[in-house]
Design a protein around this motif. Structure first.
Motif, short mmCIF file in Angstrom:
data_model
loop_
_atom_site.label_atom_id
_atom_site.label_comp_id
_atom_site.label_asym_id
_atom_site.label_seq_id
_atom_site.Cartn_x
_atom_site.Cartn_y
_atom_site.Cartn_z
N MET A 191 -10.67 1.75 -6.44
CA MET A 191 -9.17 1.88 -6.11
C MET A 191 -9.09 1.43 -4.69
SD MET A 191 -6.84 5.33 -5.15
CE MET A 191 -7.43 5.24 -3.46
N THR A 192 -8.01 0.39 -4.80
CA THR A 192 -7.43 -0.37 -3.40
C THR A 192 -5.92 0.00 -3.27
OG1 THR A 192 -6.71 -2.16 -4.70
CG2 THR A 192 -8.99 -2.21 -3.90
N PHE A 193 -5.45 0.01 -2.07
CA PHE A 193 -4.18 0.73 -1.85
C PHE A 193 -2.86 -0.25 -2.25
CE2 PHE A 193 -6.70 1.99 1.85
CZ PHE A 193 -7.08 3.31 1.51
N GLY A 194 -3.32 -1.62 -2.48
CA GLY A 194 -2.35 -2.38 -2.90
C GLY A 194 -1.17 -2.60 -1.53
N ASP A 195 -0.20 -3.01 -1.83
CA ASP A 195 0.78 -3.43 -0.81
C ASP A 195 1.40 -2.29 -0.42
OD1 ASP A 195 2.91 -4.46 0.70
OD2 ASP A 195 4.07 -5.49 -1.03
N LEU A 196 0.87 -2.02 0.98
CA LEU A 196 1.27 -0.80 1.81
C LEU A 196 2.94 -1.01 2.48
CD1 LEU A 196 -1.78 -0.13 3.94
CD2 LEU A 196 -0.99 1.05 1.89
N LYS A 197 3.43 -2.08 1.96
CA LYS A 197 4.96 -2.17 2.57
C LYS A 197 5.81 -1.47 1.41
CE LYS A 197 4.35 -6.41 5.26
NZ LYS A 197 2.96 -6.39 5.42
N THR A 198 5.19 -1.18 0.37
CA THR A 198 5.70 -0.49 -0.74
C THR A 198 5.61 1.06 -1.14
OG1 THR A 198 4.06 -0.86 -2.54
CG2 THR A 198 5.50 -2.50 -1.99
N LYS A 199 6.20 1.78 -1.73
CA LYS A 199 6.15 3.23 -1.96
C LYS A 199 5.00 3.63 -2.65
CE LYS A 199 7.54 7.64 -1.50
NZ LYS A 199 8.53 7.98 -2.20
N GLY A 259 2.31 1.95 -2.87
CA GLY A 259 1.09 1.45 -1.97
C GLY A 259 0.62 2.72 -1.02
N LEU A 260 1.82 3.05 -0.46
CA LEU A 260 1.93 4.29 0.70
C LEU A 260 1.61 5.43 -0.25
CD1 LEU A 260 4.91 3.78 2.81
CD2 LEU A 260 2.54 3.38 3.62
N GLU A 261 1.98 5.60 -1.65
CA GLU A 261 1.49 6.87 -2.20
C GLU A 261 -0.10 6.95 -2.48
OE1 GLU A 261 4.04 6.68 -5.61
OE2 GLU A 261 5.53 7.80 -4.69
N ALA A 262 -0.75 5.71 -2.88
CA ALA A 262 -2.04 5.56 -3.09
C ALA A 262 -2.86 5.94 -1.59
CB ALA A 262 -2.38 4.07 -3.44
N LEU A 263 -2.44 5.38 -0.63
CA LEU A 263 -2.90 5.62 0.76
C LEU A 263 -2.90 7.03 0.97
CD1 LEU A 263 -4.02 5.07 3.40
CD2 LEU A 263 -1.80 4.59 4.29
N ASN A 264 -1.76 7.87 0.52
CA ASN A 264 -1.52 9.21 0.86
C ASN A 264 -2.52 10.03 0.02
OD1 ASN A 264 0.27 11.68 2.15
ND2 ASN A 264 0.32 11.88 -0.31
N LEU A 308 4.95 12.26 2.31
CA LEU A 308 3.64 11.60 2.01
C LEU A 308 2.89 12.18 3.40
CD1 LEU A 308 4.33 7.59 0.91
CD2 LEU A 308 3.72 9.99 -0.46
N PRO A 309 2.67 13.53 3.44
CA PRO A 309 2.34 14.28 4.73
C PRO A 309 0.65 13.58 5.08
CG PRO A 309 2.11 15.64 2.85
CD PRO A 309 2.85 14.40 2.36
N HIS A 310 -0.09 13.38 4.00
CA HIS A 310 -1.62 13.09 4.15
C HIS A 310 -1.59 11.76 5.05
CE1 HIS A 310 -2.45 16.47 2.41
NE2 HIS A 310 -2.18 15.94 1.10
N ALA A 311 -0.55 10.48 4.55
CA ALA A 311 -0.42 9.06 5.10
C ALA A 311 -0.12 9.22 6.38
CB ALA A 311 0.19 8.39 4.25
N LEU A 312 1.18 10.18 6.72
CA LEU A 312 1.77 10.40 7.93
C LEU A 312 1.18 11.13 9.00
CD1 LEU A 312 4.57 10.09 9.52
CD2 LEU A 312 5.23 12.58 8.59
N ARG A 313 0.30 12.03 8.61
CA ARG A 313 -0.63 12.72 9.87
C ARG A 313 -1.74 11.57 10.00
NH1 ARG A 313 -5.58 13.39 8.14
NH2 ARG A 313 -5.11 13.54 5.98
N TRP A 314 -2.09 10.74 9.30
CA TRP A 314 -3.09 9.73 9.45
C TRP A 314 -2.34 8.52 10.55
CZ3 TRP A 314 -2.65 4.65 8.32
CH2 TRP A 314 -3.76 3.90 8.61
N TYR A 315 -1.33 8.31 9.85
CA TYR A 315 -0.40 7.40 10.87
C TYR A 315 -0.19 7.71 12.25
CZ TYR A 315 3.14 3.93 12.11
OH TYR A 315 3.89 3.06 12.55
N ASN A 316 0.27 8.77 12.31
CA ASN A 316 0.79 9.12 13.83
C ASN A 316 -0.88 9.47 14.68
OD1 ASN A 316 3.63 9.27 13.37
ND2 ASN A 316 3.41 11.41 12.69
N HIS A 317 -1.85 9.95 13.89
CA HIS A 317 -2.95 9.87 14.83
C HIS A 317 -3.55 8.67 15.16
CE1 HIS A 317 -6.69 11.55 16.19
NE2 HIS A 317 -7.42 10.86 14.97
N ILE A 318 -3.41 7.72 14.26
CA ILE A 318 -3.86 6.27 14.84
C ILE A 318 -3.06 5.76 15.62
CG2 ILE A 318 -4.65 3.96 14.11
CD1 ILE A 318 -6.32 6.24 13.14
N LEU A 319 -1.83 6.07 15.52
CA LEU A 319 -0.67 5.65 16.72
C LEU A 319 -1.10 6.17 18.02
CD1 LEU A 319 1.95 4.03 16.97
CD2 LEU A 319 3.05 6.38 16.53
#
Length: 225
Positions: free
Chosen positions: A1-9, A11-16, A49-60
């Motif tokens: 599985m790949t994330f695809g385009d992370l500029k789309t919903k 893609g973000l759902e796959a990341l989440n 998308l709490p898991h993606a948001l958690r990771w994003y803020n942590h890396i930020l």
């Protein structure tokens, strides 16, 4: 599985979904894989998308430190698979293997004084190594709702006031305005806190001090990192 385009919903759902039971893109510590995926996202993932948001803020929260993450950058579509294959996980495995070496050996009656001395030296080195390991800093990712008094409140000023709050263990993230009713909008802003240093009570107290602009503050989402 790949994330695809992370500029789309999608893609973000796959990341989440991928980050549901993972803290990082590869391995057990931040790596260049996290940097590549982070840079492919144009803004913070939405709160649903709490898991993606958690990771994003942590890396930020690492800021410029992202450039010094271990590993090497690969194409975005190389990420999102199964177990980590970069040097990070291998490093951790090696560290675990080192921790599991036989400190005591056998109980052979033929053990010499030299064997005993070597064993004691290894035991002492092991204790020193364990003592030097840094403790894990517990962090949380929060999404705050800051509500003004009315539709005449300058929301840019509200955001500026909120971001003016500085404290050790507090890092502000992305924000956006969300319509409520009658032309009133609330400020939704993310932040990463160190649990031992910053509490939600502290944030509420500091934000509501701006009483000419802020009516209330609520925690919309709270995730341990």
């Amino acid at each position: 599985m790949t994330f695809g385009d992370l500029k789309t919903k999608s893609g973000l759902e796959a990341l989440n979904a991928y980050l549901e039971n993972k803290s990082y893109i590869e391995g057990y510590v931040p790596s260049q894989g996290d940097t590549v995926v982070f840079e492919a996202i144009t803004q913070a993932p939405p709160a649903d998308l709490p898991h993606a948001l958690r990771w994003y803020n942590h890396i930020l929260s690492y800021g410029a430190e992202k450039a010094s993450f271990p590993g090497s950058k690969k194409d975005l579509q190389s990420y999102g698979g199964g177990a980590a294959t970069n040097g990070v996980s291998g490093t951790k495995k090696k560290a675990e293997d080192d921790d599991d070496f036989d400190l005591f050996g056998s109980d052979s009656e033929e053990e010499t004084e030299e064997d005993k001395k070597r064993k004691e030296e290894r035991l002492q080195a092991y204790k020193e190594k364990k003592a030097k390991k840094p403790g894990v800093i517990a962090k949380s990712s929060l999404l705050l709702d800051v509500k003004p008094w009315d539709d005449e409140t300058d929301m840019k000023e509200v955001e500026s006031l909120v971001r003016s709050i500085e404290a050790d263990g507090l890092l502000w993230g992305a924000s956006k305005l969300i319509p409520l009713a009658y032309g009133i909008k609330k400020l939704q802003i993310g932040c990463v806190i160190e649990d031992d240093k910053i509490s939600t009570d502290f944030l509420e107290e500091e934000i509501t001090k701006f009483e000419d602009h802020v009516q209330s503050m609520d925690v919309a989402a709270f995730n341990k990192i």
